[in-house]
Scaffold this motif. Sequence first.
Motif, PDB file in Angstrom:
ATOM      1  N   LYS A  68      -0.115  -6.468   1.400  1.00 17.26           N
ATOM      2  CA  LYS A  68       1.141  -6.067   1.545  1.00 17.26           C
ATOM      3  C   LYS A  68       2.105  -5.819   0.035  1.00 17.26           C
ATOM      4  O   LYS A  68       1.509  -6.411  -0.958  1.00 17.26           O
ATOM      5  N   ASP A  69       2.642  -4.673  -0.032  1.00 17.73           N
ATOM      6  CA  ASP A  69       3.358  -4.702  -1.386  1.00 17.73           C
ATOM      7  C   ASP A  69       4.822  -5.497  -1.246  1.00 17.73           C
ATOM      8  O   ASP A  69       5.781  -5.222  -0.382  1.00 17.73           O
ATOM      9  N   TRP A  70       4.782  -6.562  -2.008  1.00 20.46           N
ATOM     10  CA  TRP A  70       5.827  -7.375  -2.247  1.00 20.46           C
ATOM     11  C   TRP A  70       6.992  -6.901  -3.007  1.00 20.46           C
ATOM     12  O   TRP A  70       7.730  -7.709  -3.235  1.00 20.46           O
ATOM     13  N   GLN A  71       6.656  -5.691  -3.721  1.00 22.39           N
ATOM     14  CA  GLN A  71       7.764  -5.214  -4.669  1.00 22.39           C
ATOM     15  C   GLN A  71       9.124  -5.038  -3.898  1.00 22.39           C
ATOM     16  O   GLN A  71      10.193  -5.168  -4.487  1.00 22.39           O
ATOM     17  N   HIS A  88       1.078  -3.714  -9.136  1.00 24.86           N
ATOM     18  CA  HIS A  88       2.408  -3.677  -9.016  1.00 24.86           C
ATOM     19  C   HIS A  88       2.765  -4.363  -7.577  1.00 24.86           C
ATOM     20  O   HIS A  88       3.976  -4.744  -7.679  1.00 24.86           O
ATOM     21  N   GLN A  89       2.333  -4.045  -6.757  1.00 23.97           N
ATOM     22  CA  GLN A  89       2.706  -4.850  -5.435  1.00 23.97           C
ATOM     23  C   GLN A  89       2.460  -6.121  -5.124  1.00 23.97           C
ATOM     24  O   GLN A  89       2.755  -6.717  -4.240  1.00 23.97           O
ATOM     25  N   THR A  90       1.948  -6.939  -6.117  1.00 23.23           N
ATOM     26  CA  THR A  90       1.578  -8.494  -5.766  1.00 23.23           C
ATOM     27  C   THR A  90       2.922  -9.199  -5.981  1.00 23.23           C
ATOM     28  O   THR A  90       3.861  -8.786  -6.682  1.00 23.23           O
ATOM     29  N   LYS A  91       2.767 -10.378  -5.607  1.00 18.79           N
ATOM     30  CA  LYS A  91       3.787 -11.413  -5.853  1.00 18.79           C
ATOM     31  C   LYS A  91       3.584 -12.019  -6.994  1.00 18.79           C
ATOM     32  O   LYS A  91       2.425 -12.696  -7.133  1.00 18.79           O
TER      33      LYS A  91
END
Lengths: 288, 222
Positions: B202-205, A114-117
């Motif tokens: 890094k959490d890009w959300q 979920h956290q990816t770009k």
Amino acid sequence: MHLKNKFDVGKFTILAEMQPPKGVNVSAMVNSATRVQKAVDAFLVPEMGNAVMRMSSLGGAMILQRKGLETIMQVNCRDRNRIALQADLLAAYGCGILNIMGVSGEDPGLGDHHQTKAVDDIDLMTLFKAVSTLQTGKDLAGNELSGAPAFLVGANVNTRVTGDELEKELSRMAEKAEAGVDFFIAPPVFDIGAIAPFMEKVDLKKTRIIPTVMLLKSVGMARYLDRHLNVTISKDLIQRLMRAPDKATESLAIATEIISAVKAAGFAGILISAMGWEEKLQKLLDRV
Amino acid sequence: MIIADRKSLEEILDMIKDFKKILLVGCKGCVTVCNVGGEKEVGVLAVILKIARKKEGNPIEIDEKTLERQCDPEYVEQIRDIFDQYDAVLSMACGVGPQFLSEAYPSQRFFPAVDTKFFGGAVQHGIWEERCAGCGTCVIHHYDGLCPIARCSKSLQHGPCGGSADGKCEIAKDVECIWDTIVKKKMEQGRLEDLRTIRAPKDWQTARDGGPRKSIREELVQ
């Protein structure tokens, strides 16, 4: 004979989805594919559908190609920038992959990282333009290539829409065709009547459309698809599956009937999505 | 604040070439502070456009108005009585302004006269630099108040990369390598070991990558 030639001569083509593993154990994928290779014209290798990380389509397709199987490599805009996309397209063609399918790629929020770009450096239409540019012997920066690829290009089309949404979809399909798309993969169909509005508007002799035939593994799955994923599955069909003593046999019977209906309607072929029941593919293909 | 640059005269002239009467709207917010879209710049651009169009033999009528802020519905209302008297409206606010105007006046056409660049500040008179990428999760405390997300070309959480040379970034000789600065500062303060921590990806959300963002403050919502 390659997929392109089969399309050209009007053969009803059988495609099968072959998911690469989440890991490096490729034996299940290879075994499932080789078992049905005589009946399948090409294997569509998804590129991390639903943004779930697994072996790439390029990797999976290369492994199958090495076994002498024809593949369709899926390419998405989510995970690579224009440099990597072009590089992988060249790599694919260099490894004998002649067919590709361009997709946007679902948002990472839907997947398991979920956290990816998301990259989304170029969008889907620009990706098709990149493919056609590579095919002219140049890259997107205008530099000359040493040898140009010549892909058969696929894209998605949504055959389930009606009314204004259908008009929009037809316009987008025309746009994709102008951008070099040769064939279209349509969503799972369980009732040919549900896509009648689409069929009325499209000349299936001129546009190669390949509906997906999905194996219903359980009543629960059928209900979920019907309720949440906008896949029309009639109550009768669900009840038929419910009453069946052997769900797998009934599911294969249902799929066989759908395939016959799709063929009779004049579509260019079918894509079988076995949803993990790849080992049952041969049984299904024996019936087709 | 938000830093913007005015678009080239050619681009603006091309956007408004079919119009005979436009409203040029400035903003007293960030673009006034960075001298690109305030009352003064609105006046200058109006004169330049009128001269250019007169020279082309295609004169244009331009009225001027500078709102307190174009990013606030309350001030956007200030052109309610006049917006439809024009063929189009040219906004000198950041990208937020013409969108708020478009939403408030859907029957009118709005054009941007500036390119919105970044969040930053003035480092000397006439020079602004980027300081914040708006990633939604501030981490500058890990880097002694310097942001590698906004200021490193690769947004590295662990740097510098191999492209750092003599304190400069590989992309251009006049671009500071912020990681060189971070490392030097840590060394000076005897806290270099801070940088040995391997941080989680890094959490890009919370950044733009998670989709369009919204901030809701329950206590203020009526």
